[in-house]
Write a protein that holds these residues in place. Structure first.
Motif, short mmCIF file in Angstrom:
data_model
loop_
_atom_site.label_atom_id
_atom_site.label_comp_id
_atom_site.label_asym_id
_atom_site.label_seq_id
_atom_site.Cartn_x
_atom_site.Cartn_y
_atom_site.Cartn_z
N ALA A 158 -12.44 31.65 -19.10
CA ALA A 158 -12.31 31.29 -17.69
C ALA A 158 -13.66 30.82 -17.13
CB ALA A 158 -11.78 32.48 -16.89
N ALA A 159 -14.73 31.50 -17.54
CA ALA A 159 -16.06 31.11 -17.06
C ALA A 159 -16.45 29.73 -17.56
CB ALA A 159 -17.09 32.15 -17.52
N VAL A 160 -16.19 29.43 -18.81
CA VAL A 160 -16.53 28.12 -19.37
C VAL A 160 -15.68 27.02 -18.74
CG1 VAL A 160 -16.40 26.72 -21.48
CG2 VAL A 160 -17.47 28.98 -21.53
N PHE A 161 -14.39 27.29 -18.54
CA PHE A 161 -13.54 26.30 -17.87
C PHE A 161 -14.04 26.02 -16.46
CE2 PHE A 161 -9.63 27.54 -20.60
CZ PHE A 161 -10.09 26.72 -21.62
N LEU A 162 -14.50 27.07 -15.77
CA LEU A 162 -15.04 26.88 -14.42
C LEU A 162 -16.30 26.01 -14.47
CD1 LEU A 162 -15.34 29.67 -11.76
CD2 LEU A 162 -17.22 28.07 -12.11
N GLY A 163 -17.20 26.29 -15.42
CA GLY A 163 -18.41 25.49 -15.54
C GLY A 163 -18.13 24.06 -15.90
N SER A 164 -17.21 23.82 -16.81
CA SER A 164 -16.87 22.45 -17.21
C SER A 164 -16.28 21.67 -16.04
CB SER A 164 -15.88 22.47 -18.38
OG SER A 164 -16.44 23.10 -19.51
N ALA A 165 -15.41 22.33 -15.26
CA ALA A 165 -14.81 21.67 -14.10
C ALA A 165 -15.87 21.36 -13.04
CB ALA A 165 -13.71 22.55 -13.51
N ALA A 166 -16.83 22.27 -12.85
CA ALA A 166 -17.90 22.03 -11.88
C ALA A 166 -18.78 20.86 -12.31
CB ALA A 166 -18.74 23.30 -11.72
N GLY A 213 -22.50 30.83 -20.74
CA GLY A 213 -21.67 29.75 -21.24
C GLY A 213 -21.22 28.81 -20.13
N ALA A 214 -20.90 29.37 -18.96
CA ALA A 214 -20.51 28.54 -17.82
C ALA A 214 -21.67 27.68 -17.35
CB ALA A 214 -20.01 29.43 -16.68
N TRP A 215 -22.87 28.26 -17.34
CA TRP A 215 -24.07 27.51 -16.94
C TRP A 215 -24.33 26.34 -17.88
CZ3 TRP A 215 -29.23 27.72 -19.22
CH2 TRP A 215 -30.19 27.05 -18.47
N LEU A 216 -24.20 26.58 -19.18
CA LEU A 216 -24.38 25.50 -20.15
C LEU A 216 -23.28 24.44 -20.00
CD1 LEU A 216 -25.33 27.57 -23.33
CD2 LEU A 216 -26.85 26.21 -21.91
N ALA A 217 -22.04 24.89 -19.78
CA ALA A 217 -20.94 23.95 -19.61
C ALA A 217 -21.10 23.12 -18.35
CB ALA A 217 -19.61 24.70 -19.56
N ALA A 218 -21.77 23.67 -17.32
CA ALA A 218 -22.00 22.94 -16.08
C ALA A 218 -23.17 21.99 -16.17
CB ALA A 218 -22.22 23.93 -14.94
N GLY A 219 -23.85 21.95 -17.31
CA GLY A 219 -24.96 21.02 -17.47
C GLY A 219 -26.29 21.56 -17.05
N ARG A 220 -26.40 22.90 -16.95
CA ARG A 220 -27.66 23.57 -16.59
C ARG A 220 -28.15 23.22 -15.19
NH1 ARG A 220 -28.54 22.19 -22.09
NH2 ARG A 220 -28.92 23.98 -23.42
N GLY A 221 -27.29 22.65 -14.40
CA GLY A 221 -27.67 22.30 -13.03
C GLY A 221 -27.25 23.38 -12.06
N ALA A 343 -25.43 24.03 -30.20
CA ALA A 343 -24.87 22.69 -30.08
C ALA A 343 -25.17 22.10 -28.71
CB ALA A 343 -23.36 22.73 -30.32
N GLY A 344 -24.94 20.81 -28.59
CA GLY A 344 -25.17 20.12 -27.32
C GLY A 344 -24.10 20.46 -26.30
N GLU A 345 -24.18 19.77 -25.18
CA GLU A 345 -23.26 20.03 -24.08
C GLU A 345 -22.01 19.17 -24.24
OE1 GLU A 345 -25.55 19.10 -20.69
OE2 GLU A 345 -27.08 20.61 -21.06
N ASN A 346 -20.96 19.79 -24.75
CA ASN A 346 -19.66 19.12 -24.80
C ASN A 346 -18.57 20.17 -24.75
OD1 ASN A 346 -18.68 19.78 -27.70
ND2 ASN A 346 -20.75 18.95 -28.05
N ALA A 347 -17.34 19.71 -24.51
CA ALA A 347 -16.23 20.64 -24.29
C ALA A 347 -15.97 21.51 -25.50
CB ALA A 347 -14.98 19.85 -23.90
N ASP A 348 -16.11 20.95 -26.71
CA ASP A 348 -15.85 21.72 -27.92
C ASP A 348 -16.84 22.87 -28.06
OD1 ASP A 348 -13.86 19.94 -28.42
OD2 ASP A 348 -15.00 18.75 -29.86
N ALA A 349 -18.12 22.59 -27.82
CA ALA A 349 -19.14 23.63 -27.93
C ALA A 349 -18.91 24.72 -26.89
CB ALA A 349 -20.53 23.03 -27.78
N GLY A 350 -18.53 24.35 -25.67
CA GLY A 350 -18.26 25.33 -24.64
C GLY A 350 -17.12 26.25 -25.02
#
Length: 404
Positions: A158-166, A213-221, A343-350
């Motif tokens: 749930a946290a990673v999905f939230l970060g990716s959506a953000a 994980g959410a922070w990384l999925a959000a692009g560290r911003g 890994a880099g910032e992508n949906a699979d890594a998240g």
């Protein structure tokens, strides 16, 4: 269509170690069930009592398997079928479908938590099993510890999905952000209501690593809006700790007797396991074997159906082969976890980072309980392992069916 895609990818060559490890695990109970001639099985460690019983009864010594409880070992093998189907299927599944499946898992977990809330406020009829911890929050399970484990396994997703959506910031992603945020708050309050000691302790690494994980999925911003959102979440967490603190502390204070009892039985289990090495007493045989060796001072109206330490119980039932399989799994898990977090910032890594946290929760919980002997947790664990095993950044396209 799915089978054609899987064959084109040659999954055995791509996932040789993981598939081999899973097949070896499935082969272990079958090896325990293989009939052995009397000259072999009677000389295995720990078989003196069965051999003596046959002699006293005047019966001939038949062929017999390694397992002292063959019917339970057979059940253990059958219990591996759903996790095996989940693991092999999801390893070959497109990444988009894996994400959708985990979204479904979060939804089903939320339903189970809502049912738990109704159980806390309602009557006995809301519990799905006749043998259960009536009065506790258990959801669709019979034990509150297992509901806590499922809850913690879905938190990092749930946290990673939230970060990716953000990070995407599309209008359609607002629903994902709010849904995942509400689920995380629900999970926090649910863990307090469930009052599982292991769940409360493991909540810290689950939420913290999920947040990373959410922070990384959000692009560290971190914009000011995200800062405000984080402050609101922290305020909610503080309120939950304030209102739920007394209930949680009471749970830990009342746990002294049961915790001490488990700690006292572990040396007995370890000593008993030493008498059945190197092959163990057979998967599923813990209950029968422990009762035969339980000290008289431990005997009371209750009974110990499991060791409440998966590693000790596996050592007793599966011996050195089981220990080697656990060691091989931990090596695989460590390598896949390092790969996911580097890994880099992508949906699979998240998704894989979230899966690594979920698997870690089960690995740690297994020191004080037996989560993988619950079928739902075992399937969820296999799904997370399949996500970890899948390649990063490779999303195979589906083959469209052509009209003849």
């Amino acid at each position: 269509m799915f089978a054609i895609t899987a064959l084109e990818r040659r999954p055995w060559a791509e996932h040789r170690f993981a598939f081999g490890l899973f097949l070896a695990t499935a082969a272990l109970p079958l090896i325990h069930l293989a009939p052995l001639p009397p000259g072999i099985w009677t000389n295995l460690p720990g078989r003196e009592d069965p051999n003596l019983a046959l002699s006293l009864a005047g019966l001939g010594v038949p062929w017999a398997p390694i397992s002292l409880t063959p019917e339970l070992t057979w059940r253990a093998f059958l219990a591996l079928i759903p996790p095996a189907a989940a693991f092999f299927g999801l390893t070959l599944m497109p990444a988009e479908d894996r994400s959708r499946l985990m979204g479904l898992a979060i939804g089903l977990t939320a339903i189970s938590l809502v049912l738990g809330a109704a159980q806390m406020a309602g009557g006995r009829w809301l519990y799905p099993y006749a043998t259960t911890a009536a009065g506790d929050v258990v959801g669709f399970f019979a034990n509150r510890n297992h509901l806590a484990t499922l809850c913690l396994m879905t938190v990092p997703f749930a946290a990673v999905f939230l970060g990716s959506a953000a990070r995407r910031r599309r209008p359609a992603d607002r629903l994902v952000i709010w849904t995942c945020g509400v689920f995380l708050v629900l999970a926090l309050f649910a863990l307090i209501a469930i009052r599982s000691r292991a769940g409360i302790v493991l909540a810290a690494p689950a939420f913290v690593l999920g947040g990373v994980g959410a922070w990384l999925a959000a692009g560290r911003g971190l914009s000011w809006k995200r800062f405000v959102a984080g402050a609101v979440i922290l305020a909610i967490l503080g309120g939950a700790a304030y209102f739920g603190g007394q209930r949680v502390l009471q749970r830990f204070e009342g746990a002294t007797a049961s915790t001490q009892s488990r700690l006292e039985t572990w040396p007995v289990v370890a000593e008993t396991a030493g008498g059945y090495q190197p092959l163990g007493s057979g998967l599923g045989s813990f209950d029968a074997v422990y009762r035969a060796h339980e000290p008289l001072e431990f005997v009371d109206p209750t009974f110990l159906n499991h060791a409440h330490n998966e590693y000790l119980e596996t050592w007793l039932e599966a011996g050195w082969p089981g220990a080697l399989l656990i060691g091989a799994f931990l090596v695989w898990f460590a390598r896949r976890t390092v790969r996911a977090w580097r890994a880099g910032e992508n949906a699979d890594a998240g998704l894989q980072r979230a899966a690594s946290v979920a698997v870690l929760v089960v690995v740690l919980h297994s020191f004080v309980d037996y989560p993988l002997r619950t079928e739902t947790i075992a399937v969820m664990f296999a799904i997370c392992c399949a996500i970890l095993e899948s390649p990063i950044g490779v999303r195979p396209r589906r083959r469209r069916l052509q009209e003849a």
